[in-house]
Design an enzyme around this catalytic site. Structure first.
Site, PDB file in Angstrom:
ATOM      1  N   VAL A   1      39.867  -3.035 -15.190  1.00  0.00           N
ATOM      2  CA  VAL A   1      39.632  -1.584 -15.325  1.00  0.00           C
ATOM      3  C   VAL A   1      39.920  -1.192 -16.772  1.00  0.00           C
ATOM      4  CG1 VAL A   1      40.389   0.703 -14.551  1.00  0.00           C
ATOM      5  CG2 VAL A   1      40.230  -1.182 -12.920  1.00  0.00           C
TER       6      VAL A   1
ATOM      7  N   HIS B   1      46.127  -1.452 -11.813  1.00  0.00           N
ATOM      8  CA  HIS B   1      46.873  -1.802 -10.599  1.00  0.00           C
ATOM      9  C   HIS B   1      46.310  -1.048  -9.387  1.00  0.00           C
ATOM     10  CE1 HIS B   1      50.145  -2.173 -13.797  1.00  0.00           C
ATOM     11  NE2 HIS B   1      50.080  -3.386 -13.321  1.00  0.00           N
TER      12      HIS B   1
HETATM   13  P1  AMP Z   1      51.196  -6.757 -14.186  1.00  0.00           P
HETATM   14  O1  AMP Z   1      51.974  -5.625 -13.633  1.00  0.00           O
HETATM   15  O2  AMP Z   1      50.807  -6.609 -15.613  1.00  0.00           O
HETATM   16  O3  AMP Z   1      51.823  -8.098 -13.864  1.00  0.00           O
HETATM   17  O4  AMP Z   1      49.821  -6.765 -13.397  1.00  0.00           O
HETATM   18  C1  AMP Z   1      49.788  -6.824 -11.987  1.00  0.00           C
HETATM   19  C2  AMP Z   1      48.362  -7.113 -11.569  1.00  0.00           C
HETATM   20  O5  AMP Z   1      47.500  -6.079 -12.037  1.00  0.00           O
HETATM   21  C3  AMP Z   1      47.842  -8.438 -12.162  1.00  0.00           C
HETATM   22  O6  AMP Z   1      47.074  -9.108 -11.168  1.00  0.00           O
HETATM   23  C4  AMP Z   1      46.979  -7.953 -13.293  1.00  0.00           C
HETATM   24  O7  AMP Z   1      45.937  -8.855 -13.622  1.00  0.00           O
HETATM   25  C5  AMP Z   1      46.418  -6.672 -12.728  1.00  0.00           C
HETATM   26  N1  AMP Z   1      45.941  -5.792 -13.805  1.00  0.00           N
HETATM   27  C6  AMP Z   1      46.619  -5.438 -14.938  1.00  0.00           C
HETATM   28  N2  AMP Z   1      45.829  -4.688 -15.731  1.00  0.00           N
HETATM   29  C7  AMP Z   1      44.637  -4.586 -15.109  1.00  0.00           C
HETATM   30  C8  AMP Z   1      43.400  -3.944 -15.417  1.00  0.00           C
HETATM   31  N3  AMP Z   1      43.243  -3.250 -16.552  1.00  0.00           N
HETATM   32  N4  AMP Z   1      42.383  -4.054 -14.535  1.00  0.00           N
HETATM   33  C9  AMP Z   1      42.537  -4.752 -13.375  1.00  0.00           C
HETATM   34  N5  AMP Z   1      43.670  -5.376 -13.027  1.00  0.00           N
HETATM   35  C10 AMP Z   1      44.708  -5.293 -13.865  1.00  0.00           C
END
Ligand code: AMP
Length: 283
Positions: free
Chosen positions: A176, A37
């Site tokens: 990441v 994030h």
């Molecule tokens: P979430 O809180 O899981 O809904 O994720 C919020 C945003 O963070 C989404 O756009 C995800 O794709 C992104 N995200 C989650 N994990 C990662 C990661 N390891 N690397 C890059 N972006 C991420």
């Protein structure tokens, strides 16, 4: 940095920033922030005058047997990280603020959903598209940042903003990872010690697939087979899917060429992990 829980207050605050000519970068999340994030927030920081982070665990995108109630939440931790990463506004609404009554209208996604997580999680992308549309209408950002870890989500949202003519630039950001290759995820905390040791196998199998493809393998089935074999051999998890499609259309392909996504989901005892790579193979 300011935390705002009211839709109306956020709208009027951002409206006055826009009147001053400021650009808005938006990072929607479900919180429990990790470095994945933060990479989105950092990118947004470099490209916009104002950075808005939303934290909302959206009930609409969880199925009845999924982990909505147990999804990890820690607002204080998130607020500290947001401050450290120069976020201007956190939008932190309650469920009642976002969904005060039964919905009269919502977004239905027609394409790019009958594969990967969409096939396994019925209604999930309708829930995602509905909340993202609401958040976009509330924030009205110039740019919105999404992680390629959720490659299908990026494909669906790119289709959504194109089809519904939303004047927003979607910025896909690289996945990441931990040092051992495991994609960072809020759900990694659910892995047992043994499962955590095994989990990097998922990314290893994708890297192996990448090498095989770059060495000239053109059959999706051969690649799917070798990923499946590797994960089955080296983890105690159950494979939910190993699939390969054109990207971002998410159509089946007979031969590996053009832009493709190779995606995997593996169920461990308390967590279902997903990962993928996208590649462009010259014709
Ligand atoms: P979430 O809180 O899981 O809904 O994720 C919020 C945003 O963070 C989404 O756009 C995800 O794709 C992104 N995200 C989650 N994990 C990662 C990661 N390891 N690397 C890059 N972006 C991420």
């Amino acid at each position: 940095m300011k935390t705002i829980t009211s839709i109306r207050e956020l709208q009027s605050t951002l409206q006055s920033e826009k009147l001053k000519g400021k650009t808005i970068g938006f990072v929607p999340t479900m919180g429990y922030l990790h470095e994945g994030h933060l990479s989105l927030l950092q990118k947004a920081r470099t490209e916009n005058d104002i950075v808005v982070l939303s934290i909302f665990v959206n009930p609409l995108q969880f199925g009845p047997n999924e982990d909505f109630d147990s999804y990890p939440r820690d607002y204080q931790h998130d607020e500290n990280l947001a401050k450290d990463n120069s976020v201007d506004f956190i939008f932190y609404p309650t469920k009642e603020e976002m969904y005060p009554n039964e919905l009269t209208a919502s977004v239905v996604v027609h394409k790019r959903i009958n594969v990967l997580c969409g096939r396994k999680r019925e209604g999930h992308f309708d829930g995602v598209a509905t909340v993202v549309t609401k958040l976009f209408n509330i924030v009205m950002p110039h740019r919105a940042y999404f992680g390629m870890k959720d490659a299908q989500q990026v494909a669906v949202i790119e289709g959504l903003i194109k089809d519904l003519n939303m004047p927003i630039t979607i910025v896909p950001c690289e996945t990441v990872r931990e040092n051992d290759g495991l994609a960072k995820s809020s759900r990694n905390v659910y892995l047992s010690e043994k499962e955590r040791d095994e989990a990097p196998t998922i990314y290893q199998s994708l890297q192996m697939a990448k090498s095989e493809i770059l060495e000239g393998e053109t059959s999706p089935l051969t690649i799917i087979h070798s990923i499946t074999e590797h994960i089955t051999k080296f983890t105690s998890g159950t494979i939910d899917y190993v699939e390969i499609y054109s990207y971002p259309e998410l159509k089946l392909i007979e031969k590996l060429r053009g832009r493709i996504v190779v995606a995997v989901a593996v169920k461990f005892s308390k967590a279902r992990l997903i990962d993928n790579i996208t590649l462009t193979i010259p014709e």
